[in-house]
Each structure stands twice: as C-alpha cells, then as structure tokens.
Design a protein around this motif. Sequence first.
Motif, short mmCIF file in Angstrom:
data_model
loop_
_atom_site.label_atom_id
_atom_site.label_comp_id
_atom_site.label_asym_id
_atom_site.label_seq_id
_atom_site.Cartn_x
_atom_site.Cartn_y
_atom_site.Cartn_z
N ARG A 150 0.76 -1.37 -0.06
CA ARG A 150 0.11 0.01 0.13
C ARG A 150 1.01 1.32 -0.15
NH1 ARG A 150 -2.13 3.57 3.60
NH2 ARG A 150 -1.11 2.51 5.56
N THR A 151 0.42 2.07 -0.89
CA THR A 151 1.23 3.24 -0.85
C THR A 151 0.83 4.20 0.39
OG1 THR A 151 1.52 3.33 -3.33
CG2 THR A 151 1.70 5.40 -2.31
N PRO A 152 1.85 4.75 1.07
CA PRO A 152 1.28 5.68 2.06
C PRO A 152 0.79 7.00 1.67
CG PRO A 152 3.83 5.54 2.03
CD PRO A 152 3.38 4.52 1.01
N SER A 153 -0.25 7.40 1.98
CA SER A 153 -0.85 8.84 1.90
C SER A 153 0.06 9.91 2.55
CB SER A 153 -2.10 9.02 2.41
OG SER A 153 -2.19 8.75 3.87
N PRO A 154 0.16 11.03 2.17
CA PRO A 154 0.59 12.24 3.08
C PRO A 154 0.20 12.51 4.49
CG PRO A 154 -0.15 13.03 0.91
CD PRO A 154 -0.68 11.69 0.92
N ALA A 155 -1.03 11.87 4.94
CA ALA A 155 -1.33 11.88 6.38
C ALA A 155 -0.46 10.74 6.86
CB ALA A 155 -2.84 11.60 6.54
N LEU A 163 2.37 9.68 6.24
CA LEU A 163 3.77 10.13 6.23
C LEU A 163 3.79 11.10 7.66
CD1 LEU A 163 4.62 10.71 2.51
CD2 LEU A 163 5.23 8.67 3.87
N ARG A 164 2.73 11.79 7.22
CA ARG A 164 3.15 12.92 8.55
C ARG A 164 2.76 12.34 9.92
NH1 ARG A 164 0.69 19.07 8.08
NH2 ARG A 164 1.77 19.92 9.97
N ARG A 165 2.07 11.41 10.27
CA ARG A 165 2.02 10.70 11.33
C ARG A 165 3.03 10.00 11.78
NH1 ARG A 165 -3.43 9.81 9.49
NH2 ARG A 165 -3.01 7.71 8.70
N HIS A 166 3.84 9.24 10.73
CA HIS A 166 5.02 8.57 11.07
C HIS A 166 6.27 9.50 11.36
CE1 HIS A 166 7.90 5.27 10.35
NE2 HIS A 166 8.71 6.30 9.89
N LEU A 167 6.32 10.66 10.62
CA LEU A 167 7.26 11.58 11.02
C LEU A 167 7.20 11.98 12.27
CD1 LEU A 167 8.22 13.14 7.60
CD2 LEU A 167 9.37 11.10 8.88
N THR A 168 5.78 12.45 12.66
CA THR A 168 5.68 13.09 14.01
C THR A 168 6.07 12.14 15.04
OG1 THR A 168 3.75 14.43 13.04
CG2 THR A 168 3.77 14.03 15.42
N THR A 169 5.83 10.73 14.80
CA THR A 169 6.36 9.90 15.86
C THR A 169 7.76 9.57 16.02
OG1 THR A 169 4.19 8.93 15.66
CG2 THR A 169 5.79 7.61 16.46
N HIS A 170 8.46 9.82 14.69
CA HIS A 170 9.92 9.23 14.65
C HIS A 170 10.89 10.26 14.65
CE1 HIS A 170 7.79 5.56 13.62
NE2 HIS A 170 9.03 5.09 13.96
N LEU A 171 10.61 11.38 14.32
CA LEU A 171 11.49 12.74 14.39
C LEU A 171 11.98 13.15 15.83
CD1 LEU A 171 10.67 14.76 11.24
CD2 LEU A 171 12.28 13.35 11.36
N ASP A 185 12.88 11.56 2.64
CA ASP A 185 12.11 11.25 1.18
C ASP A 185 10.84 11.84 1.79
OD1 ASP A 185 13.87 10.29 -0.18
OD2 ASP A 185 13.34 8.69 -1.01
N ALA A 186 10.29 11.17 2.82
CA ALA A 186 8.96 11.56 3.51
C ALA A 186 8.88 13.10 3.60
CB ALA A 186 8.60 10.65 4.48
N ALA A 187 9.71 13.52 4.35
CA ALA A 187 9.62 15.01 4.56
C ALA A 187 9.51 15.82 3.23
CB ALA A 187 11.00 15.57 5.35
N ARG A 188 10.29 15.25 2.16
CA ARG A 188 10.10 16.07 0.79
C ARG A 188 8.85 15.95 0.24
NH1 ARG A 188 15.86 14.01 0.26
NH2 ARG A 188 17.42 15.77 0.76
N VAL A 189 8.39 14.81 0.21
CA VAL A 189 6.85 14.37 -0.41
C VAL A 189 6.00 15.47 0.32
CG1 VAL A 189 5.19 12.77 -0.65
CG2 VAL A 189 7.42 12.15 -1.23
N LEU A 190 6.02 15.68 1.82
CA LEU A 190 5.35 16.24 2.41
C LEU A 190 5.33 17.92 2.07
CD1 LEU A 190 5.02 14.85 6.05
CD2 LEU A 190 3.40 14.60 4.33
N HIS A 246 0.13 11.80 -5.71
CA HIS A 246 -0.58 12.70 -4.76
C HIS A 246 -0.63 14.18 -5.35
CE1 HIS A 246 0.21 9.67 -1.77
NE2 HIS A 246 1.61 10.00 -1.83
N LEU A 247 -0.07 14.55 -6.20
CA LEU A 247 -0.22 15.99 -6.96
C LEU A 247 -0.65 15.91 -8.30
CD1 LEU A 247 3.29 17.24 -5.19
CD2 LEU A 247 0.71 17.92 -4.63
N VAL A 248 -0.47 14.82 -9.22
CA VAL A 248 -0.95 15.09 -10.57
C VAL A 248 -1.78 14.09 -11.02
CG1 VAL A 248 0.11 15.12 -12.98
CG2 VAL A 248 1.64 15.89 -11.03
N SER A 249 -3.00 14.42 -11.29
CA SER A 249 -4.11 13.51 -11.54
C SER A 249 -3.99 12.93 -12.80
CB SER A 249 -5.40 14.23 -11.53
OG SER A 249 -5.48 15.49 -12.40
N GLY A 250 -3.55 13.83 -14.10
CA GLY A 250 -3.48 13.14 -15.34
C GLY A 250 -2.01 12.81 -15.85
#
Length: 264
Positions: free
Chosen positions: A50-55, A57-65, A110-115, A148-152
């Motif tokens: 499963r591809t992680p959503s921005p949410a 990623l943010r939860r993960h980084l909030t926990t681990h940073l 990577d996760a921080a840059r995606v966010l 997450h950012l480009v639909s087409g």
Amino acid sequence: MTQPRATPAARTDSTQDTTQDRGNSDSAQAPEDAETRDAQDDTHSTHTARTPSPADLRRHLTTHLDEAARTWLEHALDEAAAHPGIHGPISPWELRLAEAGRRCGAAHADAARVLILHAARAGTDALTRVYFQGTADERRAVLHALPHLVSGPGALPLVEDALRTNDTRLLTAAVGPYAARHLAPHDWRHAVLKCLFTGVPVEHVADLPRRAHGDGELARMLGDYAAERTAAGRTVPEDLNRVLDLTESVTPAPGTDLPHGKES
C-alpha cells in the motif's frame, strides 16, 4: 541454475531463488516505503505494498523525528502552504527540499520532501523544475509525490526519464502508482523488464497483478528474456517467473510488441 525455456507456457517450475543483482535489493527498496513500514499494515497483494498517503507520512514523521526535526518540518510545511507554487528563480519551499536530508536525517528525508511538495501544492511545472534541477534525492521525492499531486498523464516525461537511468532507487520510485495509472502498455512492459535487468524487486511495481493479468505480449517478452539468459548460461531471475505467473501464460500474437486492446 533455473532454466526456463523460451516459451512461457513451457517454462520449468523451479523454486530456486536467483542471486542475480540481489545485492541491490536493499538499496532498490523505495526509501519512503522503508521508513513508513510500520504505517503499512495492509497490502493490495503479495507483490504491491500500500502506498502511504501524506497523512500516513506525517503521522510517521511526527512519531519518529526528534523535537528539533519536528519543529523544522512543521515550519517548512507552514511556509510551503503559505507560498505555494513557483516564485521567481527558486521558491522558499524548494530550499527546504534541499535541507531535508540534513534536518530530518537520511532515513526520513524522502517522506519530508514529499510532504513539502504536497504542502506547496506543486503542479506539473513545479515538479518538473525540481526534478530536472534537483539532486537524485529530490528527483526521487518528486516521483514519490506524483500520485498525490498530478491527476493526469502530464508528468509522464519525469517517469520516462527515470526509467532510462540505471539508478535503482529512481527506478523503484518511477514504477509507483503514477506509472501504474498512466504508462501506456508498451512502456509499462518495458519498465517491468527494466526492473528485471537492474535487480529492482517486482514487488515495488505498483498494481502489478492487475496490469500483468492476461497480458500475452508481456508473457512473450518475458519468455524471450528468459531464453536469452538461458542461452548465455545465466540465471533467470525468480521475479521473472512471478510476473510470468501473473500473465497466466496467455499466448501472444507472434512477432509483435504492440499492446493488446486499447492503449490506456
């Protein structure tokens, strides 16, 4: 040595695992996936996580940073949200992309840059600028951010550029959900073969079971590749057999590399 024959329907049923390019497996794994492993508690199949959503990623980084990194990230996200899009020669959020590795550590960059890209609502033009002007790390983040950012299909040139490289981390990011949605059948088949050539595990090819199912042309290409390696006395990657199984050994039309049905 695994010795599949040239035709997919007649290949041997060997369970011996290949060691070809397995030394690249760790480096080929999508860094975003590795650092969010504990956020991925479900998979679509045995082949595609499963591809992680921005949410996620943010939860993960909030926990681990640590506290300093969390503070920096929150400021960077607020800044990107306040000044989205492209501004002048370089936008403030583009500078934050360059800092992410130092501020958040390699394991979480990577996760921080995606966010940051997501907060900046980076469109195709902005993503293209970051991709072609940025470092390999920033290019990889752009590829992870595409679904997450480009639909087409407008960002397909970025995926196509990454697929021309031999950088296994870029290739891993390139065969994610965006490519699964938008790559034409011919190009997608060659992306799968590129993974086999370079040792990128096919488990990173997003939506592989659906796109490979009943694809006789992919089966033919895999059979040809297996035959070439066998004739050269080289081991056939076990991943090739896994993909071949997904095609259900459908007999392709002879002498063609054109997709069956519509190019979609």
